[in-house]
Design a protein around this motif. Structure first.
Motif, PDB file in Angstrom:
ATOM      1  N   LYS A   1       0.828  -1.206   0.000  1.00  9.97           N
ATOM      2  CA  LYS A   1       0.000   0.000   0.000  1.00  9.97           C
ATOM      3  C   LYS A   1       0.862   1.256   0.000  1.00  9.97           C
ATOM      4  CE  LYS A   1      -4.045   2.042   2.231  1.00  9.97           C
ATOM      5  NZ  LYS A   1      -5.061   1.911   3.299  1.00  9.97           N
ATOM      6  N   ALA A   2       2.010   1.167   0.664  1.00  8.18           N
ATOM      7  CA  ALA A   2       2.921   2.310   0.739  1.00  8.18           C
ATOM      8  C   ALA A   2       4.300   1.910   0.228  1.00  8.18           C
ATOM      9  CB  ALA A   2       3.030   2.808   2.176  1.00  8.18           C
ATOM     10  N   ALA A   3       4.981   2.869  -0.357  1.00 10.24           N
ATOM     11  CA  ALA A   3       6.360   2.617  -0.775  1.00 10.24           C
ATOM     12  C   ALA A   3       7.207   2.385   0.473  1.00 10.24           C
ATOM     13  CB  ALA A   3       6.895   3.809  -1.555  1.00 10.24           C
ATOM     14  N   PRO A   4       8.202   1.500   0.406  1.00 12.71           N
ATOM     15  CA  PRO A   4       9.032   1.239   1.587  1.00 12.71           C
ATOM     16  C   PRO A   4       9.871   2.460   1.956  1.00 12.71           C
ATOM     17  CG  PRO A   4       9.986   0.210  -0.351  1.00 12.71           C
ATOM     18  CD  PRO A   4       8.647   0.736  -0.770  1.00 12.71           C
ATOM     19  N   GLU A   5      10.227   2.548   3.219  1.00  8.74           N
ATOM     20  CA  GLU A   5      11.084   3.650   3.662  1.00  8.74           C
ATOM     21  C   GLU A   5      12.458   3.560   3.003  1.00  8.74           C
ATOM     22  OE1 GLU A   5      10.356   6.265   5.437  1.00  8.74           O
ATOM     23  OE2 GLU A   5       8.299   5.668   5.886  1.00  8.74           O
ATOM     24  N   LEU A   6      12.940   2.329   2.840  1.00  9.26           N
ATOM     25  CA  LEU A   6      14.206   2.077   2.155  1.00  9.26           C
ATOM     26  C   LEU A   6      14.016   0.926   1.183  1.00  9.26           C
ATOM     27  CD1 LEU A   6      16.756   2.182   5.129  1.00  9.26           C
ATOM     28  CD2 LEU A   6      16.387   3.971   3.424  1.00  9.26           C
TER      29      LEU A   6
END
Length: 201
Positions: free
Chosen positions: A172-177
């Motif tokens: 759902k969200a792009a990863p932080e890294l």
């Protein structure tokens, strides 16, 4: 009967278009740098991708002026100054500039070229105007995502691509890294928004 190219409005319009496209390329390069400094690398990439296309448009218009090699062509015109520090603001400015090119400037230039008998030039103005409309839609979409806080968060799971290494994951969200190359979230884009994305059947 065709108008003499030497005395035509189309000659001047081509130089104005060349100047406008050349300036757009530079504005987008400047905007890309601003986006990169704010770690919005995906927006930086979008600006640079579009800048390259503006350079291609400039060449199309410039090549029509080969008959005037070695001369100067006077071409007055108004050109935008977009220096806000807001990346969303730069995107909004860019979208509006592209809209004007599509709706007003190139439509008028194409009509003049058609009337003067320069049919290939008229077709090029119309075709490039259609591309500018796509540019405007691209910039508007990125501006909306930034303004809504959804540049890196989707309403439902979708495929995200890391622009650095190409890693794709569905969340759902792009990863932080990026789990592959370690680059931060700013490098991720919805796969569906890339010009090279491939939908899986």
């Amino acid at each position: 009967m065709s108008t003499d190219f030497q005395t035509s409005e189309t000659k001047t319009n081509l130089m104005r278009a060349f100047a406008g496209e050349s300036q757009a390329r530079n504005r987008y390069d400047f905007a890309a740098k601003a986006a990169g400094e704010q770690k919005l690398y995906v927006v930086e990439a979008a600006f640079r991708f579009t800048a390259k296309q503006e350079q291609a448009h400039a060449k199309v218009f410039y090549d029509h002026l080969k008959a005037f090699d070695g001369t100067d062509i006077a071409a007055d015109g108004g050109y935008p100054v977009n220096l806000t520090a807001s990346v969303a603001g730069l995107l909004r400015y860019a979208a509006e500039n592209e809209r004007k090119e599509h709706d007003e400037v190139y439509a008028a230039f194409a009509e003049t070229a058609q009337r003067e008998g320069f049919l290939k030039v008229a077709a090029d103005f119309r075709n490039i105007a259609a591309i500018e409309q796509l540019h405007g839609e691209r910039f508007t979409k990125f501006a909306e995502l930034i303004e809504s806080g959804k540049l890196f968060i989707a309403d439902a799971e979708c495929a995200w691509m890391c622009l650095n290494c190409g890693h794709v994951q569905t969340t759902k969200a792009a990863p932080e890294l990026c789990p592959v190359c370690g680059h931060d979230r700013g490098f991720f884009i919805r796969l569906a928004m890339t010009p090279w994305g491939v939908e899986k059947g």
